[in-house]
Design an enzyme around this catalytic site. Structure first.
Site, short mmCIF file in Angstrom:
data_model
loop_
_atom_site.label_atom_id
_atom_site.label_comp_id
_atom_site.label_asym_id
_atom_site.label_seq_id
_atom_site.Cartn_x
_atom_site.Cartn_y
_atom_site.Cartn_z
N ARG A 33 26.59 -27.00 -8.45
CA ARG A 33 25.17 -26.61 -8.36
C ARG A 33 24.26 -27.84 -8.37
NH1 ARG A 33 26.97 -22.70 -12.18
NH2 ARG A 33 26.48 -20.53 -11.62
N ILE A 34 24.49 -28.75 -9.33
CA ILE A 34 23.56 -29.89 -9.46
C ILE A 34 23.77 -30.87 -8.32
CG2 ILE A 34 22.79 -31.79 -10.95
CD1 ILE A 34 23.65 -30.05 -13.38
N ARG A 70 28.54 -37.08 -17.51
CA ARG A 70 29.01 -37.42 -18.86
C ARG A 70 29.43 -38.89 -18.85
NH1 ARG A 70 26.80 -33.47 -20.16
NH2 ARG A 70 27.59 -31.68 -21.35
N GLU A 72 27.27 -41.75 -27.15
CA GLU A 72 25.84 -41.45 -27.23
C GLU A 72 25.50 -41.22 -28.69
OE1 GLU A 72 24.77 -38.19 -24.67
OE2 GLU A 72 25.53 -39.22 -22.90
N HIS A 76 19.99 -39.15 -22.11
CA HIS A 76 20.55 -37.82 -21.82
C HIS A 76 19.44 -36.76 -21.74
CE1 HIS A 76 24.56 -35.42 -22.09
NE2 HIS A 76 23.69 -34.81 -21.31
C1 DGY Z 1 24.52 -30.10 -19.94
O1 DGY Z 1 23.96 -29.00 -19.92
O2 DGY Z 1 25.74 -30.21 -19.94
C2 DGY Z 1 23.65 -31.31 -19.93
O3 DGY Z 1 24.33 -32.48 -20.09
C3 DGY Z 1 22.56 -31.18 -20.97
O4 DGY Z 1 21.53 -30.57 -20.34
#
Ligand code: DGY
Length: 337
Positions: A158-159, A239, A268, A287
């Site tokens: 999706r992203i 990630r 992180e 993040h």
């Molecule tokens: C996720 O949803 O996995 C993102 O890294 C935080 O929005």
């Protein structure tokens, strides 16, 4: 059987998510600005039927063992690498996540980071604040063009697809790599499939949108960075552990690649003495890809709805381990303990 399920939420949440939970559950919320420690989390989870967790909470075997009443974990994130899914499944704990609602917001930041790294936006801001802006100069702060460049997308979910749509507006050529070919996305987005090495070698910008699993940890290491163009820029909003950070530092320091933009690091938060912070050719944000007012409220609401659905015995589409549904339903059929 308790009248109202007990739920522990590991941080205060934006929007109406907590009120939604309070309508039917006894809700405890961790009051700190920082996440609960593993000990605190174990203590709070001991009597909980449901947990609403964030990516900063480790839901590991020790936590699950300390939570005998737990039947559902709702992670307010699309990623769930903070959860030991195999152990949750073994203990018949249903896990859900919040995909979809953060797609466009996350793609906005990924593309913003791409622009920031290419056009040296953060570096330019530091330059001005440091009092170094003495004139307009024909050779000051030059960077590569974004329009017309080749963008390599690792993970066309999706992203990744939402980033591709933004890139199309910039007239970019789009390559992608993923577990499988996506003929429809190729048509819709004008994206061409490439094996990973080809994508790395041909792209001016490489953006990572893969899930972190044992197979993808360290996906981009020294060998992969060496394949990239010396003018290339790497963007990671997925990630931190997908990239070998020591190898990335070396590639940035030596000029093997031109720059990087990272919204995620390993670990992180990034320690203040990380050598990456001494480099000007890397932009780092904490993040925040999904951090718009509307999207964080939506994520919180969806995480609350997922948890309520699970506590009501429903296995919805956001469940990560639906394969345990049968045994899980038998576990909760006598009611929550
Ligand atoms: C996720 O949803 O996995 C993102 O890294 C935080 O929005």
């Amino acid at each position: 059987m308790p009248d109202r399920p007990r739920v522990f939420v590991t941080r205060n949440l934006p929007g109406d998510a907590l009120n939604l939970l309070r309508q039917t559950c006894e809700v405890a919320v961790w009051p700190g600005q920082l996440p609960p420690s593993p000990d605190d989390l174990r203590r709070e989870a001991a009597a909980a039927h449901g947990l609403l967790t964030l990516l900063t909470d480790r839901i590991d075997a020790a936590l699950l063992a300390a939570a005998p009443k737990l039947v559902a974990v709702s992670n307010m994130a699309t990623g769930y690498d903070n959860v030991d899914v195999a152990e949750a499944s073994r203990r018949l704990v249903l896990l859900s996540r919040t995909p979809g609602v953060l797609t466009e917001t996350s793609a906005d930041l990924a593309f913003g980071l791409l622009l920031a790294a290419a056009r040296r936006i953060a570096e330019g801001d530091r330059y001005v604040r440091a009092g170094n802006w003495r004139t307009w100069g024909p050779e000051i702060m030059l960077g590569p063009d974004v329009h017309g460049a080749t963008l390599g997308i690792i993970g066309l979910g999706r992203i990744g697809a939402a980033v591709a749509r933004r890139a199309a507006g910039f007239g970019m050529r789009i390559l992608y790599h993923g577990r499988s070919r996506q003929p429809q996305a190729e048509k819709d987005l004008g994206a061409a499939y490439a094996d990973l090495d080809t994508l790395l070698a041909q792209s001016d910008f490489v953006t990572i949108h893969a899930a972190l699993t044992e197979d993808t940890r360290g996906l981009i290491g020294a060998r992969q960075l060496a394949l990239m163009k010396p003018s290339a820029i790497l963007i990671n909003t997925a990630r931190g552990s997908l990239v070998d950070q020591d190898a990335l530092y070396e590639a940035l320091r030596s000029g093997a690649i031109a720059g990087a933009a990272l919204d995620v690091t390993d670990p992180e938060p990034l320690p203040a003495d990380s050598p990456l912070l001494a480099l000007d050719n890397v932009v780092i944000t904490p993040h925040i890809a999904s951090a718009s007012f509307a999207t964080r409220s939506e994520m919180a609401r969806l995480a609350a709805e997922n948890l309520l659905a699970s506590l009501a015995g429903d296995v919805n589409d956001n469940v990560v381990n639906p394969e345990i549904a049968g045994d899980w339903r038998s576990r909760i059929s006598g009611g929550l303990q």
